[in-house]
Design a protein around this motif. Structure first.
Motif, mmCIF file in Angstrom:
data_model
loop_
_atom_site.group_PDB
_atom_site.id
_atom_site.type_symbol
_atom_site.label_atom_id
_atom_site.label_comp_id
_atom_site.label_asym_id
_atom_site.label_seq_id
_atom_site.Cartn_x
_atom_site.Cartn_y
_atom_site.Cartn_z
ATOM 1 N N THR A 70 -8.696 -54.177 18.319
ATOM 2 C CA THR A 70 -8.396 -52.930 19.037
ATOM 3 C C THR A 70 -7.113 -53.042 19.860
ATOM 4 O O THR A 70 -6.679 -52.064 20.455
ATOM 5 C CB THR A 70 -9.550 -52.556 19.997
ATOM 6 N N THR B 179 -1.414 -55.957 19.008
ATOM 7 C CA THR B 179 -1.134 -56.780 17.825
ATOM 8 C C THR B 179 -2.218 -56.568 16.776
ATOM 9 O O THR B 179 -1.931 -56.418 15.583
ATOM 10 C CB THR B 179 -1.074 -58.280 18.204
ATOM 11 N N MET C 49 -17.316 -64.051 22.380
ATOM 12 C CA MET C 49 -17.759 -65.282 23.059
ATOM 13 C C MET C 49 -19.126 -65.734 22.549
ATOM 14 O O MET C 49 -19.603 -66.800 22.910
ATOM 15 C CB MET C 49 -17.832 -65.060 24.568
ATOM 16 N N LEU D 178 -6.701 -61.865 20.268
ATOM 17 C CA LEU D 178 -7.355 -61.566 21.544
ATOM 18 C C LEU D 178 -6.374 -61.810 22.684
ATOM 19 O O LEU D 178 -5.485 -62.664 22.585
ATOM 20 C CB LEU D 178 -8.576 -62.476 21.736
ATOM 21 N N LEU E 206 -9.641 -66.799 26.495
ATOM 22 C CA LEU E 206 -9.152 -67.300 25.204
ATOM 23 C C LEU E 206 -9.734 -68.668 24.868
ATOM 24 O O LEU E 206 -10.055 -68.939 23.703
ATOM 25 C CB LEU E 206 -7.623 -67.329 25.200
ATOM 26 N N SER F 70 -0.539 -66.958 19.922
ATOM 27 C CA SER F 70 -0.384 -67.624 21.207
ATOM 28 C C SER F 70 0.898 -67.057 21.848
ATOM 29 O O SER F 70 1.148 -65.860 21.704
ATOM 30 C CB SER F 70 -0.320 -69.140 20.969
ATOM 31 N N PRO G 164 4.857 -66.056 19.579
ATOM 32 C CA PRO G 164 5.936 -65.065 19.647
ATOM 33 C C PRO G 164 6.444 -64.907 21.082
ATOM 34 O O PRO G 164 5.735 -65.208 22.037
ATOM 35 C CB PRO G 164 5.239 -63.776 19.196
ATOM 36 N N PRO G 165 7.665 -64.362 21.230
ATOM 37 C CA PRO G 165 8.149 -64.002 22.573
ATOM 38 C C PRO G 165 7.552 -62.646 22.980
ATOM 39 O O PRO G 165 6.573 -62.193 22.375
ATOM 40 C CB PRO G 165 9.661 -63.926 22.363
ATOM 41 N N PHE H 158 5.178 -56.239 17.608
ATOM 42 C CA PHE H 158 3.772 -56.591 17.377
ATOM 43 C C PHE H 158 3.514 -56.675 15.866
ATOM 44 O O PHE H 158 2.809 -57.558 15.391
ATOM 45 C CB PHE H 158 2.845 -55.515 17.963
HETATM 46 N N1 LIG Z 1 2.014 -58.505 24.540
HETATM 47 C C1 LIG Z 1 3.013 -59.383 24.530
HETATM 48 O O1 LIG Z 1 4.167 -59.089 24.916
HETATM 49 C C2 LIG Z 1 2.747 -60.779 24.065
HETATM 50 C C3 LIG Z 1 3.796 -61.692 23.949
HETATM 51 C C4 LIG Z 1 3.545 -62.977 23.478
HETATM 52 C C5 LIG Z 1 2.242 -63.346 23.164
HETATM 53 N N2 LIG Z 1 1.233 -62.446 23.292
HETATM 54 C C6 LIG Z 1 -0.130 -62.870 22.984
HETATM 55 O O2 LIG Z 1 -0.700 -62.033 22.025
HETATM 56 C C7 LIG Z 1 -2.096 -61.869 22.259
HETATM 57 C C8 LIG Z 1 -2.434 -60.407 21.992
HETATM 58 O O3 LIG Z 1 -1.619 -59.600 22.808
HETATM 59 P P1 LIG Z 1 -1.734 -57.998 22.762
HETATM 60 O O4 LIG Z 1 -0.677 -57.483 23.701
HETATM 61 O O5 LIG Z 1 -1.800 -57.522 21.363
HETATM 62 O O6 LIG Z 1 -3.167 -57.814 23.457
HETATM 63 P P2 LIG Z 1 -3.934 -56.460 23.870
HETATM 64 O O7 LIG Z 1 -3.251 -55.256 23.319
HETATM 65 O O8 LIG Z 1 -4.150 -56.499 25.352
HETATM 66 O O9 LIG Z 1 -5.340 -56.626 23.116
HETATM 67 C C9 LIG Z 1 -6.230 -57.585 23.533
HETATM 68 C C10 LIG Z 1 -7.439 -57.568 22.624
HETATM 69 O O10 LIG Z 1 -8.391 -58.524 23.158
HETATM 70 C C11 LIG Z 1 -9.641 -57.845 23.375
HETATM 71 N N3 LIG Z 1 -10.334 -58.364 24.567
HETATM 72 C C12 LIG Z 1 -9.825 -58.524 25.806
HETATM 73 N N4 LIG Z 1 -10.751 -59.014 26.639
HETATM 74 C C13 LIG Z 1 -11.876 -59.147 25.895
HETATM 75 C C14 LIG Z 1 -13.194 -59.612 26.178
HETATM 76 N N5 LIG Z 1 -13.537 -60.027 27.408
HETATM 77 N N6 LIG Z 1 -14.095 -59.620 25.188
HETATM 78 C C15 LIG Z 1 -13.757 -59.196 23.941
HETATM 79 N N7 LIG Z 1 -12.529 -58.754 23.593
HETATM 80 C C16 LIG Z 1 -11.603 -58.730 24.568
HETATM 81 C C17 LIG Z 1 -9.277 -56.386 23.594
HETATM 82 O O11 LIG Z 1 -10.440 -55.624 23.316
HETATM 83 P P3 LIG Z 1 -10.690 -54.205 24.065
HETATM 84 O O12 LIG Z 1 -9.815 -53.214 23.353
HETATM 85 O O13 LIG Z 1 -12.142 -53.980 23.867
HETATM 86 O O14 LIG Z 1 -10.284 -54.393 25.500
HETATM 87 C C18 LIG Z 1 -8.156 -56.215 22.574
HETATM 88 O O15 LIG Z 1 -8.681 -56.035 21.281
HETATM 89 C C19 LIG Z 1 -2.334 -62.308 23.717
HETATM 90 O O16 LIG Z 1 -3.195 -63.415 23.763
HETATM 91 C C20 LIG Z 1 -0.980 -62.717 24.236
HETATM 92 O O17 LIG Z 1 -0.953 -63.954 24.880
HETATM 93 C C21 LIG Z 1 1.441 -61.175 23.728
#
Ligand SMILES: NC(=O)c1ccc[n+]([C@@H]2O[C@H](COP(=O)([O-])OP(=O)(O)OC[C@H]3O[C@@H](n4cnc5c(N)ncnc54)[C@H](OP(=O)(O)O)[C@@H]3O)[C@@H](O)[C@H]2O)c1
Length: 215
Positions: free
Chosen positions: A18, A21, A61, A80, A94, A117, A162-163, A189
């Motif tokens: 959801t 990414t 979890m 996640l 995580l 990551s 990724p950055p 993404f």
């Molecule tokens: N965003 C960036 O700029 C960036 C850059 C580099 C790396 N990353 C890495 O990429 C990963 C994904 O990033 P994103 O921005 O795509 O994340 P995101 O849009 O915030 O999505 C996070 C996902 O994790 C789920 N989630 C969060 N807490 C949860 C919980 N307690 N139990 C079950 N599911 C849970 C959310 O579900 P719900 O929809 O139910 O909340 C959602 O599906 C991250 O770990 C981050 O470190 C991100």
């Protein structure tokens, strides 16, 4: 080991489907003709319907729930991440999900895992990276712990770093094994999703940490 699967329909289980990414992973995986299971805590957030998409409600979890959903899948893709506020507080989301995922994979005899990551775990990147490292230090600590859980398994894992990620249509990327690619500052993404799927389809980057950047 899974290799040379580019022409095959794969069964993929996506965690974080959801999220920003995760949404692109689902979209690309379905466009490439794969069967996808979105294992999510909030199924109502996925409005799209597709004959090859199954939505399973569950807590990542919980080993039992994951292990029930996993049999028959070729790989797990995990995107996640903590919610905005949680990223600034001590958190073990995580690491805990990595532990439950590998335990469930062992039970279900699934051995391929690709996880998102972050490039901030590489040294270098200058002042901007240093500032972000300080800002989201709790999240990065959790990512280090999650990576350690996955690296300790005998699985064919890939850890994509990724950055900063932005919404953009491009699906291309540069990748570098165990290093931050030069000029890595932001990418889409969607390109991260494409990288994870390419790895699974091609049996590439198994047991590797891979730095990503915009092409
Ligand atoms: N965003 C960036 O700029 C960036 C850059 C580099 C790396 N990353 C890495 O990429 C990963 C994904 O990033 P994103 O921005 O795509 O994340 P995101 O849009 O915030 O999505 C996070 C996902 O994790 C789920 N989630 C969060 N807490 C949860 C919980 N307690 N139990 C079950 N599911 C849970 C959310 O579900 P719900 O929809 O139910 O909340 C959602 O599906 C991250 O770990 C981050 O470190 C991100």
């Amino acid at each position: 080991m899974l290799s040379g699967l580019a022409c095959m329909t794969l069964r993929l289980l996506v965690l974080g489907a959801t999220g920003k990414t995760g949404t692109h992973i689902l979209d690309l995986a379905l466009a490439r003709g794969h069967q996808v299971t979105a294992f999510v805590r909030s199924p109502q957030k996925i409005v799209r319907r597709h004959p090859a998409l199954s939505i399973v409600q569950g807590d990542p979890m919980q080993v039992n729930a994951l292990a029930q959903a996993l049999p028959g899948h070729h790989a797990v893709l995990s995107a996640l991440g903590p919610s905005g506020r949680e990223a600034f507080q001590p958190n073990s989301l995580l690491a805990e999900c990595a532990a439950s995922t590998v335990a469930a994979m062992e039970r279900a005899s699934v051995t391929r895992l690709a996880m998102v990551s972050a490039a901030l775990l590489f040294p270098g990147g200058g002042l901007r990276f240093a500032l972000f490292r300080r800002l989201i230090r709790h999240h990065l600590r959790d990512l280090v712990a999650a990576e350690a859980v996955i690296r300790a398994t005998p699985f064919d894992w890939t850890l994509a770093r990724p950055p900063r990620l932005v919404e953009a249509p491009e699906e291309t990327y540069r990748s570098e094994r165990e290093a931050l690619p030069t000029g890595a500052w932001s990418m889409s993404f969607r390109a991260v999703g494409a990288f994870l799927l390419d790895c699974i389809e091609q049996g590439a980057h198994t047991r590797e940490v891979v730095g990503l950047a915009r092409r």
